[in-house]
Design a protein around this motif. Sequence first.
Motif, short mmCIF file in Angstrom:
data_model
loop_
_atom_site.label_atom_id
_atom_site.label_comp_id
_atom_site.label_asym_id
_atom_site.label_seq_id
_atom_site.Cartn_x
_atom_site.Cartn_y
_atom_site.Cartn_z
N ASP A 149 42.17 55.61 34.01
CA ASP A 149 41.81 56.56 32.96
C ASP A 149 42.74 57.76 32.95
OD1 ASP A 149 39.74 55.01 32.06
OD2 ASP A 149 38.17 56.11 33.14
N THR A 150 43.15 58.20 34.14
CA THR A 150 44.00 59.39 34.25
C THR A 150 45.49 59.05 34.31
OG1 THR A 150 43.71 59.37 36.66
CG2 THR A 150 42.19 60.74 35.40
N HIS A 151 45.82 57.75 34.18
CA HIS A 151 47.22 57.29 34.23
C HIS A 151 47.90 57.69 35.55
CE1 HIS A 151 46.78 56.17 30.03
NE2 HIS A 151 46.36 57.41 29.76
N ASP A 152 47.12 57.63 36.63
CA ASP A 152 47.63 57.94 37.97
C ASP A 152 48.11 56.63 38.60
OD1 ASP A 152 48.06 58.60 40.60
OD2 ASP A 152 46.18 59.69 40.88
N PHE A 153 49.39 56.34 38.42
CA PHE A 153 49.93 55.04 38.85
C PHE A 153 49.95 54.89 40.36
CE2 PHE A 153 51.82 55.64 34.59
CZ PHE A 153 51.28 54.52 33.98
N GLN A 154 50.26 55.95 41.07
CA GLN A 154 50.30 55.86 42.54
C GLN A 154 48.92 55.51 43.10
OE1 GLN A 154 52.89 58.27 44.94
NE2 GLN A 154 51.17 58.95 46.20
N SER A 155 47.89 56.17 42.58
CA SER A 155 46.53 55.87 43.04
C SER A 155 46.12 54.45 42.66
CB SER A 155 45.53 56.87 42.45
OG SER A 155 45.76 58.16 42.98
N ASN A 161 45.79 47.80 46.53
CA ASN A 161 46.06 47.31 47.89
C ASN A 161 44.80 47.36 48.76
OD1 ASN A 161 49.01 46.59 48.65
ND2 ASN A 161 49.23 48.30 47.25
N ASN A 162 43.99 48.40 48.60
CA ASN A 162 42.75 48.49 49.36
C ASN A 162 41.77 47.40 48.94
OD1 ASN A 162 43.51 50.69 50.91
ND2 ASN A 162 42.77 52.18 49.43
N ILE A 163 41.68 47.15 47.64
CA ILE A 163 40.79 46.08 47.15
C ILE A 163 41.26 44.73 47.67
CG2 ILE A 163 40.04 44.83 45.09
CD1 ILE A 163 40.19 47.59 43.61
N GLY A 164 42.56 44.49 47.60
CA GLY A 164 43.11 43.22 48.10
C GLY A 164 42.84 43.02 49.58
N THR A 165 42.96 44.10 50.35
CA THR A 165 42.70 44.02 51.80
C THR A 165 41.24 43.68 52.07
OG1 THR A 165 44.44 45.65 52.21
CG2 THR A 165 42.85 45.29 53.98
N LEU A 166 40.34 44.27 51.29
CA LEU A 166 38.91 43.97 51.44
C LEU A 166 38.61 42.51 51.06
CD1 LEU A 166 37.34 47.26 50.07
CD2 LEU A 166 37.02 46.32 52.37
N LEU A 167 39.29 42.02 50.03
CA LEU A 167 39.11 40.62 49.64
C LEU A 167 39.57 39.68 50.75
CD1 LEU A 167 40.27 40.84 45.90
CD2 LEU A 167 37.95 40.35 46.70
N LEU A 168 40.68 40.04 51.41
CA LEU A 168 41.14 39.26 52.56
C LEU A 168 40.10 39.28 53.67
CD1 LEU A 168 44.94 40.08 53.05
CD2 LEU A 168 43.94 37.88 52.43
N GLN A 169 39.54 40.46 53.90
CA GLN A 169 38.53 40.64 54.93
C GLN A 169 37.32 39.74 54.68
OE1 GLN A 169 38.77 42.81 57.60
NE2 GLN A 169 36.77 42.22 58.40
N GLN A 170 37.03 39.53 53.40
CA GLN A 170 35.88 38.72 53.02
C GLN A 170 36.24 37.24 52.82
OE1 GLN A 170 33.27 40.98 50.02
NE2 GLN A 170 35.11 42.25 50.09
N GLY A 171 37.47 36.87 53.20
CA GLY A 171 37.88 35.47 53.14
C GLY A 171 38.22 34.98 51.75
N GLU A 172 38.81 35.87 50.93
CA GLU A 172 39.20 35.48 49.57
C GLU A 172 40.70 35.73 49.35
OE1 GLU A 172 36.53 36.91 46.46
OE2 GLU A 172 35.08 37.46 48.00
N ALA A 183 49.68 45.07 42.05
CA ALA A 183 50.15 46.31 42.67
C ALA A 183 51.68 46.33 42.75
CB ALA A 183 49.56 46.47 44.07
N VAL A 184 52.28 45.19 43.09
CA VAL A 184 53.75 45.08 43.14
C VAL A 184 54.35 45.38 41.77
CG1 VAL A 184 55.69 43.48 43.44
CG2 VAL A 184 53.81 43.47 45.08
N GLU A 185 53.75 44.80 40.73
CA GLU A 185 54.24 44.97 39.37
C GLU A 185 54.22 46.44 38.93
OE1 GLU A 185 53.23 43.33 34.84
OE2 GLU A 185 52.27 42.41 36.59
N ILE A 186 53.11 47.12 39.22
CA ILE A 186 53.01 48.54 38.85
C ILE A 186 54.02 49.37 39.63
CG2 ILE A 186 51.50 50.58 38.91
CD1 ILE A 186 49.12 48.67 38.50
N GLU A 194 57.54 53.45 48.12
CA GLU A 194 56.51 53.33 49.16
C GLU A 194 55.46 52.30 48.76
OE1 GLU A 194 53.27 56.16 51.55
OE2 GLU A 194 54.27 56.90 49.73
N GLY A 195 55.02 52.38 47.51
CA GLY A 195 54.01 51.46 47.01
C GLY A 195 54.51 50.03 46.96
N GLU A 196 55.79 49.85 46.63
CA GLU A 196 56.34 48.49 46.56
C GLU A 196 56.43 47.87 47.95
OE1 GLU A 196 59.96 46.02 44.37
OE2 GLU A 196 59.80 48.20 44.10
#
Length: 380
Positions: A149-155, A161-172, A183-186, A194-196
């Motif tokens: 909503d705020t066009h904050d690309f870094q966030s 990346n945090n969501i992806g890590t949690l998905l890994l944690q949950q076996g997905e 995330a790579v694309e953005i 740093e983000g890449e």
Amino acid sequence: MKQWCLIPKINQIFIYRFKQGKKSLKGKANKPFPLSPLPFLVASFIFHPIAVNAADITEQLHRQIDKSVVQQSTDQADTLLRIGQQQHASGKSDKAIESWLQALEIYHSLGDLNAQGLIYDYLGRGYVQLGRYKEAENAIRRRLAIARDTHDFQSQIFALNNIGTLLLQQGEPAASLQTFAEAVEIARHVKNIEGEGLSLSNLGLANARLGNYNKAIKLYENALSFRRQVRDPIGEANTLNNLGDAYLEAGDYQGTIGTYGSALRIAKYSGDRVNELRAIDGLVSAHSSVGRYERAFDLLQQRLILAQELQNRREELKSFESYAQLYEQLGNFPTARNFYERAITVAKILEDSKQEVRLIDRLTQMMRKANLTETSTKKN
């Protein structure tokens, strides 16, 4: 010309009488001012701007009151945020979450989107600390929505990346792969180095979980170049450890040893104990897989000393268990039993019943194997 001179003159009379207040008007309350028609007409023009100024003053006072209330609410929310940080740092994540939720409610009432995003970040950490991964994911997804909503690309990059890590944690891993790819694309679009680097490293991790080790290796190697550009030693050591894991699974012994060794040196230099312990674990696995047990035991000794220096009981437990597994692998069951029992004792101290039951089960299985081996040797 005469008409223009009347305005300041009557204005002065009006101001003078206004200043007299109740004292000057008390005795004349029932007596009208002896004003001539012309001065009265001119005075009517003077009253209008005075009324507008009074309205402006009233609005200004209201704005000052509103600003004061907003500032008080902001200060209260900021205080709750800091209290939550302190509670989280002292291991009281449940209390921290309560404080952050109160702060969130205030920031929401104020319409402060940036502050709400920050709170959702902290809530994600708190829920992860408590193992409440679904709630953590929900908080971070809300963080992502605000960042969009705020066009904050870094966030957006870090939330994905945090969501992806949690998905890994949950076996997905498949779902996490798509999240990391976004995330790579953005990161590439906004040229966030740093983000890449972070996103490529995590994308490699998702591929490794899916068994795509060669692809994972290429992604990790690509990620390393970005992590070195931003001089991120912790990130570099983490990616090197990931790369070492992939080499180990792919059966590349030389690549494994060299990569874990680099991770260990960088982690030691930067004081990154998490990656230092992880690199040692990788090296122990690599050396023991090819029969280099003496080197593996040297590394385990380093690990145990480090865990004790850090006064980290959980890492001490892992060190004892690693010793037990290695001695069990060598067929030295009495020494292995000793280390399993030491690990069980630490699990009891930590009041970790799950680990305690798991370790007792492993010890029981080993003792059965030891008895079978002993019986077989006697028969022969």
